[in-house]
Design a protein around this motif. Structure first.
Motif, PDB file in Angstrom:
ATOM      1  N   ASP A  63       1.881 -44.494  56.839  1.00 48.40           N
ATOM      2  CA  ASP A  63       0.835 -44.691  55.817  1.00 48.40           C
ATOM      3  C   ASP A  63      -0.510 -44.987  56.488  1.00 48.40           C
ATOM      4  OD1 ASP A  63       2.817 -44.504  53.893  1.00 48.40           O
ATOM      5  OD2 ASP A  63       3.202 -46.661  53.913  1.00 48.40           O
ATOM      6  N   ILE A  64      -0.453 -45.748  57.552  1.00 45.13           N
ATOM      7  CA  ILE A  64      -1.674 -46.072  58.312  1.00 45.13           C
ATOM      8  C   ILE A  64      -1.381 -45.778  59.789  1.00 45.13           C
ATOM      9  CG2 ILE A  64      -3.263 -47.912  59.018  1.00 45.13           C
ATOM     10  CD1 ILE A  64      -2.773 -49.305  56.344  1.00 45.13           C
ATOM     11  N   LEU A  65      -2.145 -44.872  60.372  1.00 46.74           N
ATOM     12  CA  LEU A  65      -1.941 -44.536  61.788  1.00 46.74           C
ATOM     13  C   LEU A  65      -2.525 -45.656  62.663  1.00 46.74           C
ATOM     14  CD1 LEU A  65      -2.969 -40.745  61.807  1.00 46.74           C
ATOM     15  CD2 LEU A  65      -0.717 -41.753  61.426  1.00 46.74           C
ATOM     16  N   ILE A  66      -1.974 -45.785  63.871  1.00 35.09           N
ATOM     17  CA  ILE A  66      -2.479 -46.839  64.771  1.00 35.09           C
ATOM     18  C   ILE A  66      -2.647 -46.265  66.182  1.00 35.09           C
ATOM     19  CG2 ILE A  66      -2.092 -49.145  65.742  1.00 35.09           C
ATOM     20  CD1 ILE A  66      -0.417 -49.840  63.306  1.00 35.09           C
TER      21      ILE A  66
ATOM     22  N   LYS B  50      -3.405 -59.717  63.833  1.00 37.60           N
ATOM     23  CA  LYS B  50      -2.655 -59.739  62.559  1.00 37.60           C
ATOM     24  C   LYS B  50      -3.516 -60.349  61.448  1.00 37.60           C
ATOM     25  CE  LYS B  50       1.665 -61.323  60.498  1.00 37.60           C
ATOM     26  NZ  LYS B  50       1.535 -62.508  59.669  1.00 37.60           N
ATOM     27  N   GLU B  51      -4.137 -61.478  61.791  1.00 39.89           N
ATOM     28  CA  GLU B  51      -4.958 -62.188  60.795  1.00 39.89           C
ATOM     29  C   GLU B  51      -6.101 -61.293  60.265  1.00 39.89           C
ATOM     30  OE1 GLU B  51      -6.146 -66.045  62.432  1.00 39.89           O
ATOM     31  OE2 GLU B  51      -8.050 -65.767  61.349  1.00 39.89           O
ATOM     32  N   VAL B  52      -6.789 -60.622  61.186  1.00 38.70           N
ATOM     33  CA  VAL B  52      -7.919 -59.771  60.779  1.00 38.70           C
ATOM     34  C   VAL B  52      -7.412 -58.570  59.979  1.00 38.70           C
ATOM     35  CG1 VAL B  52      -9.827 -58.335  61.620  1.00 38.70           C
ATOM     36  CG2 VAL B  52      -9.371 -60.535  62.701  1.00 38.70           C
ATOM     37  N   MET B  53      -6.267 -58.035  60.394  1.00 39.28           N
ATOM     38  CA  MET B  53      -5.712 -56.877  59.669  1.00 39.28           C
ATOM     39  C   MET B  53      -5.326 -57.277  58.246  1.00 39.28           C
ATOM     40  SD  MET B  53      -5.256 -53.690  60.070  1.00 39.28           S
ATOM     41  CE  MET B  53      -4.813 -52.617  58.712  1.00 39.28           C
ATOM     42  N   GLU B  54      -4.800 -58.485  58.088  1.00 39.87           N
ATOM     43  CA  GLU B  54      -4.455 -58.963  56.736  1.00 39.87           C
ATOM     44  C   GLU B  54      -5.705 -58.959  55.849  1.00 39.87           C
ATOM     45  OE1 GLU B  54      -0.785 -61.949  58.063  1.00 39.87           O
ATOM     46  OE2 GLU B  54      -2.784 -62.772  57.684  1.00 39.87           O
ATOM     47  N   ALA B  55      -6.810 -59.411  56.417  1.00 34.99           N
ATOM     48  CA  ALA B  55      -8.069 -59.449  55.647  1.00 34.99           C
ATOM     49  C   ALA B  55      -8.538 -58.028  55.323  1.00 34.99           C
ATOM     50  CB  ALA B  55      -9.131 -60.205  56.436  1.00 34.99           C
ATOM     51  N   PHE B  56      -8.409 -57.118  56.283  1.00 37.52           N
ATOM     52  CA  PHE B  56      -8.808 -55.719  56.042  1.00 37.52           C
ATOM     53  C   PHE B  56      -7.976 -55.121  54.901  1.00 37.52           C
ATOM     54  CE2 PHE B  56     -10.211 -54.721  60.726  1.00 37.52           C
ATOM     55  CZ  PHE B  56     -11.389 -55.393  60.521  1.00 37.52           C
ATOM     56  N   LEU B  57      -6.678 -55.388  54.922  1.00 40.21           N
ATOM     57  CA  LEU B  57      -5.780 -54.824  53.908  1.00 40.21           C
ATOM     58  C   LEU B  57      -6.162 -55.333  52.516  1.00 40.21           C
ATOM     59  CD1 LEU B  57      -2.510 -55.170  55.990  1.00 40.21           C
ATOM     60  CD2 LEU B  57      -3.375 -53.006  55.096  1.00 40.21           C
ATOM     61  N   LYS B  58      -6.429 -56.640  52.448  1.00 44.22           N
ATOM     62  CA  LYS B  58      -6.826 -57.227  51.152  1.00 44.22           C
ATOM     63  C   LYS B  58      -8.114 -56.592  50.649  1.00 44.22           C
ATOM     64  CE  LYS B  58      -4.693 -61.704  51.216  1.00 44.22           C
ATOM     65  NZ  LYS B  58      -4.764 -62.629  52.329  1.00 44.22           N
ATOM     66  N   ALA B  59      -9.057 -56.413  51.548  1.00 39.50           N
ATOM     67  CA  ALA B  59     -10.375 -55.899  51.158  1.00 39.50           C
ATOM     68  C   ALA B  59     -10.347 -54.410  50.824  1.00 39.50           C
ATOM     69  CB  ALA B  59     -11.373 -56.154  52.282  1.00 39.50           C
ATOM     70  N   GLU B  60      -9.338 -53.700  51.272  1.00 40.97           N
ATOM     71  CA  GLU B  60      -9.284 -52.241  51.078  1.00 40.97           C
ATOM     72  C   GLU B  60      -8.081 -51.851  50.216  1.00 40.97           C
ATOM     73  OE1 GLU B  60     -11.654 -50.234  51.786  1.00 40.97           O
ATOM     74  OE2 GLU B  60     -12.846 -51.562  53.055  1.00 40.97           O
ATOM     75  N   GLN B  61      -8.030 -52.377  49.006  1.00 30.66           N
ATOM     76  CA  GLN B  61      -6.999 -52.033  48.010  1.00 30.66           C
ATOM     77  C   GLN B  61      -5.583 -52.111  48.580  1.00 30.66           C
ATOM     78  OE1 GLN B  61      -7.965 -48.142  46.375  1.00 30.66           O
ATOM     79  NE2 GLN B  61     -10.094 -48.516  46.915  1.00 30.66           N
TER      80      GLN B  61
ATOM     81  N   ALA C 198       1.144 -57.094  59.996  1.00 35.23           N
ATOM     82  CA  ALA C 198       0.371 -57.260  58.756  1.00 35.23           C
ATOM     83  C   ALA C 198       0.630 -56.099  57.795  1.00 35.23           C
ATOM     84  CB  ALA C 198      -1.113 -57.365  59.080  1.00 35.23           C
ATOM     85  N   ILE C 199       0.683 -54.897  58.319  1.00 34.03           N
ATOM     86  CA  ILE C 199       0.882 -53.712  57.451  1.00 34.03           C
ATOM     87  C   ILE C 199       2.279 -53.750  56.820  1.00 34.03           C
ATOM     88  CG2 ILE C 199       1.035 -51.174  57.460  1.00 34.03           C
ATOM     89  CD1 ILE C 199      -1.119 -51.249  59.753  1.00 34.03           C
ATOM     90  N   LYS C 200       3.263 -54.146  57.629  1.00 30.03           N
ATOM     91  CA  LYS C 200       4.629 -54.248  57.070  1.00 30.03           C
ATOM     92  C   LYS C 200       4.682 -55.302  55.975  1.00 30.03           C
ATOM     93  CE  LYS C 200       7.392 -52.414  60.826  1.00 30.03           C
ATOM     94  NZ  LYS C 200       8.284 -52.669  61.954  1.00 30.03           N
ATOM     95  N   GLU C 201       4.055 -56.442  56.231  1.00 31.73           N
ATOM     96  CA  GLU C 201       4.065 -57.513  55.219  1.00 31.73           C
ATOM     97  C   GLU C 201       3.354 -57.082  53.933  1.00 31.73           C
ATOM     98  OE1 GLU C 201       4.284 -61.149  58.442  1.00 31.73           O
ATOM     99  OE2 GLU C 201       2.658 -61.199  56.966  1.00 31.73           O
ATOM    100  N   ALA C 202       2.427 -56.135  54.062  1.00 29.43           N
ATOM    101  CA  ALA C 202       1.713 -55.631  52.867  1.00 29.43           C
ATOM    102  C   ALA C 202       2.519 -54.539  52.158  1.00 29.43           C
ATOM    103  CB  ALA C 202       0.340 -55.102  53.277  1.00 29.43           C
ATOM    104  N   GLY C 203       3.693 -54.244  52.679  1.00 30.39           N
ATOM    105  CA  GLY C 203       4.575 -53.269  52.025  1.00 30.39           C
ATOM    106  C   GLY C 203       4.283 -51.820  52.368  1.00 30.39           C
ATOM    107  N   LEU C 204       3.526 -51.595  53.438  1.00 30.03           N
ATOM    108  CA  LEU C 204       3.232 -50.216  53.858  1.00 30.03           C
ATOM    109  C   LEU C 204       3.941 -49.910  55.173  1.00 30.03           C
ATOM    110  CD1 LEU C 204      -0.617 -50.097  53.128  1.00 30.03           C
ATOM    111  CD2 LEU C 204       1.203 -49.074  51.747  1.00 30.03           C
TER     112      LEU C 204
ATOM    113  N   MET D 199      -3.340 -56.386  69.780  1.00 30.01           N
ATOM    114  CA  MET D 199      -3.860 -56.472  68.407  1.00 30.01           C
ATOM    115  C   MET D 199      -3.204 -55.408  67.525  1.00 30.01           C
ATOM    116  SD  MET D 199      -7.910 -57.325  68.899  1.00 30.01           S
ATOM    117  CE  MET D 199      -8.293 -55.848  69.836  1.00 30.01           C
ATOM    118  N   ALA D 200      -2.894 -54.240  68.105  1.00 29.89           N
ATOM    119  CA  ALA D 200      -2.207 -53.194  67.337  1.00 29.89           C
ATOM    120  C   ALA D 200      -0.854 -53.712  66.864  1.00 29.89           C
ATOM    121  CB  ALA D 200      -2.029 -51.943  68.199  1.00 29.89           C
ATOM    122  N   LEU D 201      -0.166 -54.457  67.739  1.00 33.62           N
ATOM    123  CA  LEU D 201       1.147 -54.996  67.366  1.00 33.62           C
ATOM    124  C   LEU D 201       1.008 -56.063  66.273  1.00 33.62           C
ATOM    125  CD1 LEU D 201       2.615 -55.063  70.978  1.00 33.62           C
ATOM    126  CD2 LEU D 201       3.395 -53.595  69.096  1.00 33.62           C
ATOM    127  N   GLY D 202      -0.083 -56.798  66.299  1.00 37.41           N
ATOM    128  CA  GLY D 202      -0.373 -57.746  65.217  1.00 37.41           C
ATOM    129  C   GLY D 202      -0.623 -56.995  63.911  1.00 37.41           C
ATOM    130  N   ALA D 203      -1.338 -55.865  64.001  1.00 36.98           N
ATOM    131  CA  ALA D 203      -1.636 -55.058  62.811  1.00 36.98           C
ATOM    132  C   ALA D 203      -0.348 -54.501  62.207  1.00 36.98           C
ATOM    133  CB  ALA D 203      -2.597 -53.928  63.170  1.00 36.98           C
TER     134      ALA D 203
END
Ligand code: AHR
Length: 325
Positions: A251-254, A207-218, A240-246, A233-237
Motif C-alpha cells: 500500500d505504501i512503498l518504502i 515510527k513516531e513521525v510516521m504515525e503523525a504522517f499517517l494521521k495527517a494524510e487520511q 507504524a504502517i502496520k499499526e495503521a492497518g495498511l 527509520m524505514a523499519l520504524g515506518a
C-alpha cells in the motif's frame, strides 16, 4: 583552555608539536610501537552505526593499532571534548565521524597546532581550510539520494505522493540525501514530497513521525511512498504502517539507505522495497591514509570515496542469508 592543554601535554610527558610526537611514538620506525589513534564516533543511533564502530575496532585490532574509542551519544560537544582529550594524550592521529557539519574549526586548529593529523569519516565538516584535515573517507550522499529517487520514479512511473523521514538536522547524510532525491524528482511533475520531518536516524523516532504522517494524510490513503534517509527509520515506518492497518511495501512503498541486515529481512518479507548501500567499512581506508602520512607520504587526496549499490526485494533473501550475523 590553552593552559589546561599545555599542562596536560606536560603531565602526559609528550611533545605537543610534530617533532615531539614523532619522537614519542616512533611511528616512522616500523614495528617498534603501536600507533595510537583516537576515534570520535557519533553514537549508536542505528545498526549501521554500530556495524561501523565494530568494523573500525576490528580493523584496528587486525593492524595492532591502539584505538581510543569515544562514543559521543549524538552530541557535538562530546566529540569536541573527546578530540581535546586525544590531543592532550598525544595520540598519533585522530579519526572523527562528525555528527553535524558546522562548528569544528577551533578544535581542528588545536589538533593542527599539536601536529596531529585528523581524518574525517562518513559525514562532512564545513571547513574553509583544507589543511585542517588529512583526508575524508565518505560516500557521495547526494548520489545516494539520487539513487533512491531513481528507483522510486521507476517503480511508480513518476506519479507519487512521498513522505520523507529526514536524518539528523545539520548532518551531511541528511542534507545531501535530501538534495539528491529532490534533484531527481524535480523532473517528474506528478511526484512530490507532501510531508518531511526529522526522525533523527532512529527507529523509534522514525515510527513516531510516521504515525503523525499517517494521521495527517487520511490514515495513509494519500501516501504513495516513504523516503527514509536510513534503514532504521524505514523499519520504524513499517511498524507504524502496520499499526495503521495498511501493508508496508505494498500500500505504501518504502525506500531507504544503508543496506543493514534487518532491511534485507524486511525486504524479503515484502515490508520494504529498496535500499541504497552505504559501506560501514571506512576504518581500513582511514588507517591506510594515516599510516601513509606518518611514513612520509604527502600526496594524499582530500576525499576518498566509498560506493554502494541499490538492492531490492528480488535479491533480498539471498543477501540476508549472506549478511545476517
Ligand atoms: O551518516 C550516515 C548515517 O548515519 C547512516 O545512514 C545512518 O544510519 C547513520 O545514523
Amino acid at each position: 583552555m590553552r593552559i589546561i592543554y599545555l599542562l596536560a601535554c606536560l603531565l602526559a610527558f609528550v611533545g605537543c608539536g610534530e617533532s615531539g610526537k614523532q619522537a614519542d611514538h616512533d611511528h616512522g620506525n616500523q614495528g617498534k610501537k603501536a600507533l595510537v589513534i583516537g576515534f570520535s564516533q557519533v553514537g549508536s543511533e542505528s545498526s549501521w552505526r554500530t556495524s561501523f564502530s565494530e568494523s573500525v575496532k576490528a580493523e584496528a585490532a587486525r593492524r595492532g593499532i591502539d584505538l581510543k574509542f569515544s562514543d559521543a551519544q549524538q552530541k557535538q560537544e562530546n566529540q569536541i571534548k573527546a578530540i581535546r582529550s586525544f590531543i592532550a594524550q598525544g595520540v598519533d592521529a585522530i579519526v572523527v565521524a562528525p555528527v553535524v557539519e558546522t562548528g569544528w574549526k577551533p578544535v581542528l586548529v588545536e589538533a593542527k597546532r599539536a601536529g596531529i593529523p585528523v581524518v574525517i569519516v562518513d559525514r562532512n565538516m564545513a571547513l574553509d581550510d583544507d589543511s585542517l584535515f588529512l583526508t575524508r573517507i565518505a560516500s557521495d550522499f547526494v548520489e545516494e539520494g539520487r539513487k533512491a529517487a531513481r528507483w522510486l520514479m521507476e517503480a511508480t512511473g513518476g506519479t507519487c505522493n512521498i513522505v520523507e523521514l529526514q536524518g539528523t538536522v545539520g548532518a551531511t547524510a541528511a542534507i545531501d540525501r535530501m538534495a539528491g532525491f529532490k534533484e531527481v524528482i524535480s523532473a517528474y511533475p506528478d511526484a512530490k514530497i507532501i510531508r518531511s520531518q526529522t526522525g533523527e536516524f532512529t527507529r523509534s523516532k522514525g515510527k513516531e513521525v510516521m504515525e503523525a504522517f499517517l494521521k495527517a494524510e487520511q490514515g495513509g490513503k494519500n501516501i504513495c511512498a516513504v523516503w527514509a534517509h536510513n534503514d532504521e527509520m524505514a523499519l520504524g515506518a513499517v511498524l507504524a504502517i502496520k499499526e495503521a492497518g495498511l501493508n508496508p511495501g505494498k500500500d505504501i512503498l518504502i525506500v531507504s539507505v544503508d543496506a543493514v541486515p534487518d532491511i534485507f529481512k524486511a525486504m524479503a518479507d515484502g515490508d520494504t522495497n529498496a535500499t541504497v548501500e552505504l559501506s560501514p567499512h571506512m576504518g581500513g581506508p582511514a588507517f591506510d591514509a594515516i599510516e601513509a602520512y606518518l611514513s612520509g607520504k604527502r600526496d594524499i587526496p582530500k576525499l576518498i570515496t566509498v560506493d554502494g549499490g541499490v538492492y531490492t526485494q528480488e535479491t533480498a533473501a539471498e543477501e540476508y542469508a549472506k549478511r545476517k550475523k
